[in-house]
Design an enzyme around this catalytic site. Structure first.
Site, PDB file in Angstrom:
ATOM      1  N   LYS A 156       1.161  -1.257   0.388  1.00 40.35           N
ATOM      2  CA  LYS A 156       0.310   0.116   0.258  1.00 40.35           C
ATOM      3  C   LYS A 156       0.869   1.099  -0.394  1.00 40.35           C
ATOM      4  O   LYS A 156       2.604   1.439   0.631  1.00 40.35           O
ATOM      5  CB  LYS A 156      -0.758  -0.193   1.559  1.00 40.35           C
ATOM      6  N   HIS A 186      -2.039  -5.125   5.897  1.00 34.50           N
ATOM      7  CA  HIS A 186      -0.296  -5.844   6.898  1.00 34.50           C
ATOM      8  C   HIS A 186      -1.753  -5.414   8.183  1.00 34.50           C
ATOM      9  O   HIS A 186      -1.646  -6.594   9.164  1.00 34.50           O
ATOM     10  CB  HIS A 186       0.570  -5.630   7.227  1.00 34.50           C
ATOM     11  N   ASP A 243      -3.529   6.910   4.405  1.00 31.53           N
ATOM     12  CA  ASP A 243      -2.924   5.905   4.995  1.00 31.53           C
ATOM     13  C   ASP A 243      -3.315   5.012   5.371  1.00 31.53           C
ATOM     14  O   ASP A 243      -3.668   3.493   5.465  1.00 31.53           O
ATOM     15  CB  ASP A 243      -2.085   6.499   5.463  1.00 31.53           C
ATOM     16  N   HIS A 248      -7.683   0.545   5.318  1.00 30.95           N
ATOM     17  CA  HIS A 248      -7.780  -0.075   6.210  1.00 30.95           C
ATOM     18  C   HIS A 248      -9.227  -0.329   6.581  1.00 30.95           C
ATOM     19  O   HIS A 248      -9.447  -1.249   6.849  1.00 30.95           O
ATOM     20  CB  HIS A 248      -6.757  -0.413   7.038  1.00 30.95           C
TER      21      HIS A 248
HETATM   22  P1  NDP Z   1      12.550   2.512   1.668  1.00 36.14           P
HETATM   23  O1  NDP Z   1      12.322   4.056   0.826  1.00 36.14           O
HETATM   24  O2  NDP Z   1      12.708   2.041   2.625  1.00 36.14           O
HETATM   25  O3  NDP Z   1      12.411   1.845   0.437  1.00 36.14           O
HETATM   26  C1  NDP Z   1      12.434   1.432  -1.028  1.00 36.14           C
HETATM   27  C2  NDP Z   1      13.707   0.462  -1.167  1.00 36.14           C
HETATM   28  O4  NDP Z   1      13.495   0.042  -3.338  1.00 36.14           O
HETATM   29  C3  NDP Z   1      14.400   0.462  -1.669  1.00 36.14           C
HETATM   30  O5  NDP Z   1      15.833  -0.130  -0.868  1.00 36.14           O
HETATM   31  C4  NDP Z   1      15.534   1.189  -2.422  1.00 36.14           C
HETATM   32  O6  NDP Z   1      16.878   1.029  -2.864  1.00 36.14           O
HETATM   33  C5  NDP Z   1      14.780   0.643  -3.903  1.00 36.14           C
HETATM   34  N1  NDP Z   1      14.603   1.204  -4.763  1.00 36.14           N
HETATM   35  C6  NDP Z   1      14.410   2.102  -5.450  1.00 36.14           C
HETATM   36  N2  NDP Z   1      14.262   2.573  -6.477  1.00 36.14           N
HETATM   37  C7  NDP Z   1      14.507   1.704  -7.052  1.00 36.14           C
HETATM   38  C8  NDP Z   1      15.315   0.428  -7.984  1.00 36.14           C
HETATM   39  N3  NDP Z   1      14.617   1.741  -9.090  1.00 36.14           N
HETATM   40  N4  NDP Z   1      15.351  -0.599  -8.319  1.00 36.14           N
HETATM   41  C9  NDP Z   1      15.639  -1.705  -7.667  1.00 36.14           C
HETATM   42  N5  NDP Z   1      15.313  -0.869  -6.165  1.00 36.14           N
HETATM   43  C10 NDP Z   1      14.990   0.285  -6.082  1.00 36.14           C
HETATM   44  O7  NDP Z   1      10.840   2.895   1.103  1.00 36.14           O
HETATM   45  P2  NDP Z   1      10.047   1.195   2.451  1.00 36.14           P
HETATM   46  O8  NDP Z   1      10.279   0.043   2.698  1.00 36.14           O
HETATM   47  O9  NDP Z   1       9.829   2.589   3.597  1.00 36.14           O
HETATM   48  O10 NDP Z   1       8.524   1.445   1.745  1.00 36.14           O
HETATM   49  C11 NDP Z   1       8.162   0.148   0.408  1.00 36.14           C
HETATM   50  C12 NDP Z   1       7.190  -0.046   0.524  1.00 36.14           C
HETATM   51  O11 NDP Z   1       6.220  -0.605   1.330  1.00 36.14           O
HETATM   52  C13 NDP Z   1       6.414   1.671  -0.217  1.00 36.14           C
HETATM   53  O12 NDP Z   1       5.263   1.272  -0.859  1.00 36.14           O
HETATM   54  C14 NDP Z   1       5.481   1.884   1.406  1.00 36.14           C
HETATM   55  O13 NDP Z   1       4.070   2.890   1.073  1.00 36.14           O
HETATM   56  C15 NDP Z   1       5.352   0.500   1.868  1.00 36.14           C
HETATM   57  N6  NDP Z   1       5.028   0.036   2.759  1.00 36.14           N
HETATM   58  C16 NDP Z   1       5.978   0.764   3.780  1.00 36.14           C
HETATM   59  C17 NDP Z   1       5.715   0.618   5.612  1.00 36.14           C
HETATM   60  C18 NDP Z   1       6.773   0.861   6.378  1.00 36.14           C
HETATM   61  O14 NDP Z   1       6.673   0.950   7.719  1.00 36.14           O
HETATM   62  N7  NDP Z   1       8.067   1.338   5.811  1.00 36.14           N
HETATM   63  C19 NDP Z   1       4.490   0.121   6.014  1.00 36.14           C
HETATM   64  C20 NDP Z   1       3.944   0.478   4.868  1.00 36.14           C
HETATM   65  C21 NDP Z   1       3.541   0.058   3.322  1.00 36.14           C
HETATM   66  P3  NDP Z   1      17.749   2.332  -3.054  1.00 36.14           P
HETATM   67  O15 NDP Z   1      17.861   2.901  -1.137  1.00 36.14           O
HETATM   68  O16 NDP Z   1      19.289   1.529  -3.254  1.00 36.14           O
HETATM   69  O17 NDP Z   1      17.242   3.217  -3.712  1.00 36.14           O
END
Ligand code: NDP
Length: 468
Positions: A156, A186, A243, A248
């Protein structure tokens, strides 16, 4: 029938498809993967529910295999430290030692397909990526790039509005069948869903009064003490309505309001959820039917919290709310005229996650009773799942005097972490907890007019002190 029995019946009904052989996490270096996904997976493996999958991580960082192993060790040990003394026969160590990391730009034509070509199928691809990156990554894929039986797991927010959700749905539909797409909520754990359904449909006492003749209003509340917690990049572009409510609380509302499905098969269940959401709207008098607010400076459990607009990464010009409330009308025979109030807020003084069903007063209370005659209320608490019934009884002391008591019970809890439940559904081929494509679009359809009215300044932005 107990909730446990319902659970077993549900699993007996599921279409399982081919067992997933590889779990590929895209965004392996990100926050979601480290903090939530990997710990959820560790707990699942420890409970013997992950089969013999191979875990593969991919990201745009140039991580070495050692970096990846360090991440696994940290995330897995955090989860297993709290999971009790399970002997998993070395399953978790095996997942760790056979896991590899690959540097890939998933938006570059052909790179993700090339990675997939080297993996054992069927593969579950977890898009733990920023939403725009996930959409681009899917657009680079062709159906033949995916091993047969593969599943796609989308985080999401699913799209940013109804139009983009529809666009993303059509990209995904080109790749795999709908029941192989998992749109994650989740917060909606399997135990919680079945707890609601078991309570509602296995008790003759409740079903006949579960309608507008007897129910006055329903409140679904998700208040938390957590503040922005360094997530401004995501949250300041989303806000409480998108959000929590869009993604949810509308799902919880549908479970509370739906008609009884014939079975617990995902199709029956999701058809009934979809039917409630299709009938739902917010009254266009948005000053009355909605509320938005954001927190100002305050204290939560002794910790001082800055004004939301002063938090790092927040742009006050975006006008993002940290508390949202909408009143939803469900236009059908069962619920016409009953307000469903959905509210979610951050940085509040109390954590409160519950659905409160308020009943109408009795038609006639015999003259002679004194004391306070309060409405009967049924409270379904989430995480931990609980049940409370607030009713009037007589006494103590004066038997003419009405007094309030609460009957309480604890409901079934899951032994898995929330993301363990998500992965359990994916790896076992059970899409029941996934938000179906049409429903994802409908949830945007319900909130979009509210967002437009808020953007146009039709509803004032209130303020509340953090911790209040
Ligand atoms: P982050 O920004 O922490 O992580 C994003 C990841 O994507 C990084 O590992 C980044 O690598 C990678 N990435 C970005 N661009 C590319 C690309 N072109 N090719 C390959 N890898 C890429 O985000 P989050 O982990 O916080 O969130 C991820 C998803 O989960 C989002 O949709 C968010 O809305 C959802 N979400 C997150 C929650 C949370 O608590 N974090 C809770 C609920 C949902 P790099 O850093 O090297 O660019």
């Amino acid at each position: 029938m107990t909730t446990h029995a319902l659970d077993e019946k549900a699993s007996g009904h599921q279409f399982r498809g081919q067992a997933i052989r590889t779990l590929l996490i895209l965004g392996a270096s990100g926050d979601l993967t480290g903090r939530l996904l990997l710990p959820g997976l560790a707990r699942l493996v420890r409970h013997g529910k992950a089969g013999s999958i191979t875990l593969v991580g991919a990201g745009s960082d140039s991580w070495s295999q050692e970096d990846w192993q360090n991440r696994l060790a940290t995330s897995f040990s955090a989860a297993t430290a709290t999971s009790g003394n399970h002997d998993d026969g070395g399953a978790l160590s095996r997942v760790c030692s056979t896991s590899s990391y690959h540097q890939v730009d998933v938006t570059a034509e052909g790179e993700l397909a090339e990675l997939l070509a080297g993996l054992e199928g069927p593969v579950a691809i977890y898009f733990a990526l920023p939403p725009a990156v996930s959409e681009k990554a899917c657009a680079t894929l062709k159906p033949e790039d995916l091993p047969e039986g593969s599943r796609l797991v989308m985080e999401k927010p699913f799209g940013t509005d109804e139009e983009s959700a529809r666009r993303l749905n059509s990209v995904l539909a080109r790749l795999v069948p709908e029941d192989h797409i998992h749109r994650v909520d989740h917060f909606l754990g399997k135990a919680t869903v079945l707890n609601i359904l078991g309570l509602r449909f296995a008790n003759r006492l409740l079903e006949p009064v579960w309608n507008s003749l007897h129910i006055d209003s329903v409140d679904i509340i998700f208040d938390e003490k957590l503040t922005l917690e360094n997530r401004a990049r995501y949250y300041d572009n989303a806000g409480a309505l998108k959000d929590m409510i869009q993604s949810h609380l509308l799902q919880v509302m549908a479970l509370i309001a739906m008609n009884a499905p014939s079975t617990l098969h995902e199709r029956d269940l999701r058809d009934h959820i979809g039917s409630v959401l299709r009938a739902s709207t917010v009254d266009p008098d948005y000053r009355r039917s909605t509320r938005r607010a954001r927190y100002t400076e305050g204290t939560i459990e002794g910790r001082s919290v800055p004004n939301y607009v002063d938090e790092a990464g927040v742009d006050p010009a975006r006008g993002t709310e940290t508390l949202a409330e909408i009143v939803v009308s469900i236009q059908n025979e069962r619920w016409a005229g009953v307000p469903f109030r959905l509210r979610s807020g951050k940085a509040l003084g109390e954590t409160r996650k519950e659905a409160v069903i308020t009943f109408k007063p009795v038609n006639h209370l015999p003259d002679g009773f004194t004391g306070v005659d309060s409405p009967t209320r049924l409270r379904i608490g989430f995480g931990p799942d609980t049940l409370q019934l607030d009713i009037d009884v007589n006494g103590p002391g004066d038997v003419f005097c009405l007094d309030r008591i609460t009957l309480q019970a604890e409901l079934n809890a899951s032994e898995l972490l929330p993301y363990g439940e998500v992965l359990d559904g994916v790896l076992s081929g059970d899409p029941t907890l996934s938000v179906r494509g049409d429903t994802a679009e409908d949830c945007w359809r319900i909130v979009e007019p509210v967002l437009a009215a808020w953007r146009a300044g039709e509803v004032p932005m209130d303020e509340y002190a953090a911790g209040s």
